[in-house]
Motif scaffolding. Structure first.
Motif, PDB file in Angstrom:
ATOM      1  N   ASN A   1      86.988  38.594  74.453  1.00  0.00           N
ATOM      2  CA  ASN A   1      86.226  38.961  75.618  1.00  0.00           C
ATOM      3  C   ASN A   1      84.924  39.688  75.241  1.00  0.00           C
ATOM      4  N   TYR A   2      84.126  39.649  73.988  1.00  0.00           N
ATOM      5  CA  TYR A   2      82.945  40.326  73.761  1.00  0.00           C
ATOM      6  C   TYR A   2      82.112  40.542  74.996  1.00  0.00           C
ATOM      7  N   PRO A   3      81.421  41.706  75.192  1.00  0.00           N
ATOM      8  CA  PRO A   3      81.329  42.722  74.358  1.00  0.00           C
ATOM      9  C   PRO A   3      82.100  43.801  74.821  1.00  0.00           C
ATOM     10  N   PHE A   4      83.263  43.589  75.809  1.00  0.00           N
ATOM     11  CA  PHE A   4      83.847  44.550  76.466  1.00  0.00           C
ATOM     12  C   PHE A   4      85.036  45.232  75.771  1.00  0.00           C
ATOM     13  N   GLN A   5      85.469  44.499  74.479  1.00  0.00           N
ATOM     14  CA  GLN A   5      86.239  45.362  73.624  1.00  0.00           C
ATOM     15  C   GLN A   5      85.966  44.969  72.180  1.00  0.00           C
ATOM     16  N   GLU A   6      86.525  45.628  71.278  1.00  0.00           N
ATOM     17  CA  GLU A   6      86.264  45.412  69.799  1.00  0.00           C
ATOM     18  C   GLU A   6      87.027  44.121  69.482  1.00  0.00           C
ATOM     19  N   PRO A   7      86.368  43.376  68.377  1.00  0.00           N
ATOM     20  CA  PRO A   7      87.081  42.259  67.830  1.00  0.00           C
ATOM     21  C   PRO A   7      88.327  42.563  67.280  1.00  0.00           C
TER      22      PRO A   7
END
Length: 318
Positions: free
Chosen positions: A121-127
Motif C-alpha cells: 500500500n505505497y506510499p502510506f507504509q514502508e516497504p
C-alpha cells in the motif's frame, strides 16, 4: 500580485477623481472615512502578499521532501530491516526489481525465487522484505512461514510473533503485523505445503485467508474453502480463533495451549494443527501427543513433520 497593485491603483484614481469633482462639497469627516477605507484595503493587500510569500516558501520546503519520499523505497531496497528480528541474511541478496517497487510477489517481474522488496500500500507504509516463491504454479507467492531443519526456535513471545523472526532463506515467521497488512490490502489465498520424514508430501490450499489486527489479537478471520486438500483440512477448526503465545494466552482452553504444546498459533481448545510447534522429528511417544510440527489430518497428533511452508498469494493480479 501585480493584479492587486493595479486594482488598488485604480481605486486611488477613482477616489481622487471623486475628490476633485466634489471636493467643495466634502467635509473633513468624509475625507477621513475614505482614507480609513484605503488604509484597510492596503492592509489586505499586504496580508495577501505575506500569505503568498509564505506559500512559496512552504512549497520550496515541500519539494525536496516529496523527492525524498519518492526515492525512499529505492534507498531502502538495499537496507536490512532494523525494526524486526527477521533477517534476510544479507542485504546484497535482496532483489530490487530494477528499482521498481511492486505491490506483491505476484507483480515481481522475475521467475527466480528469492528475497524481494514489496510495498502492498505505497506510499502510506514502508516497504517490506519478503521471500517470493516464483516457481510453484506460476509463482507470485509470499512465504509467511517455513520450517525445514529445526535451526530456529519457534517458542517465542508475543512481540517476536508480531514482528517476525528467523532467516528468510531458512526457517522463519514473517510476522503477524506483516501478514495482517498483506491479507487486508487484497484478497489472498493460502497454500500449506507439508513433508514427513518418510518422503511423504501433501498440501492444503484455501481460497481465502485473512487475519485481523492486533486489536482483535490477530484472529483468523477468513479461511475460505479447502480447494485442494491432499493433507486434509486441519485449519478450519481454528477459524475465528485469536492468536496465542506462551506469554499471551487467548485460547478457549482451561490451560495455556501455547505453553503446553509449543509455538504460537490460532489455538482454541487446543488444536488440530500447529506448524509452529517444537521441531521433534517424526513419531512421538504418548507423553508428547499433539506436540511438534503437527497437521492432524496428514500424519496424526503423534507425529512431528519434517517441513512445512505457508505461502499466500493475491487471488487477482494485484
Amino acid at each position: 500580485m501585480s493584479i492587486f497593485r493595479g486594482t488598488t491603483g485604480t481605486i486611488w484614481l477613482v477616489v481622487l477623481g471623486c475628490c476633485c469633482a466634489t471636493g467643495d462639497n466634502l467635509s473633513g469627516f468624509y475625507y477621513e472615512n475614505i482614507e480609513s477605507r484605503l488604509n484597510a484595503m492596503q492592509a489586505v493587500e499586504r496580508d495577501l502578499l505575506t500569505y503568498t510569500n509564505h506559500t512559496v516558501q512552504q512549497l520550496k520546503l515541500m519539494t525536496p521532501l516529496l523527492s525524498k519520499l519518492q526515492l525512499a523505497p529505492l534507498q531502502q531496497a538495499t537496507a536490512s530491516s532494523s525494526s524486526s528480528s527477521l533477517s534476510s541474511s544479507s542485504s546484497s541478496t535482496i532483489q530490487t526489481n530494477g528499482g521498481t517497487l511492486v505491490a506483491s510477489c505476484r507483480q515481481v517481474p522475475a521467475t527466480t525465487s528469492g528475497i524481494y522488496r514489496i510495498d502492498p500500500n505505497y506510499p502510506f507504509q514502508e516497504p517490506m522484505t519478503v521471500y517470493c516463491e516464483q516457481t510453484y504454479e506460476g509463482g507470485g507467492w509470499t512465504v509467511i512461514q517455513r520450517r525445514m531443519d529445526g535451526s530456529v526456535n519457534f517458542m517465542r513471545d508475543w512481540q517476536d510473533y508480531k514482528r517476525g523472526f528467523g532467516t528468510l532463506r531458512g526457517e522463519f515467521w514473517l510476522g503477524l503485523d506483516q501478514i495482517h497488512r498483506l491479507t487486508n490490502v487484497a484478497r489472498h489465498e493460502l497454500l500449506v505445503q507439508l513433508e514427513d520424514f518418510d518422503g511423504g508430501r501433501a498440501t492444503a490450499r484455501y481460497d481465502h485467508f485473512r487475519i485481523g489486527a492486533e486489536s482483535v489479537k490477530y484472529a483468523l478471520l477468513e479461511l475460505g474453502q479447502c480447494v485442494s486438500c491432499s493433507a486434509g483440512n486441519s485449519l478450519d477448526i481454528h477459524l475465528n480463533e485469536s492468536f496465542s503465545t506462551y506469554d499471551r494466552d487467548n485460547s478457549k482452553a482451561v490451560f495455556n495451549c501455547a505453553a503446553k504444546f509449543g509455538g504460537g498459533w490460532w489455538f482454541y481448545m487446543c488444536h488440530k494443527s500447529n506448524l509452529n510447534g517444537e521441531y521433534l522429528r517424526g513419531k512421538l511417544p504418548d507423553t508428547e501427543d499433539s506436540k511438534g510440527i503437527m497437521w492432524n489430518t496428514f500424519r496424526g497428533s503423534k507425529y512431528s513433520l519434517k517441513s512445512s511452508k505457508m505461502m499466500i498469494r493475491p487471488v487477482s493480479g494485484r
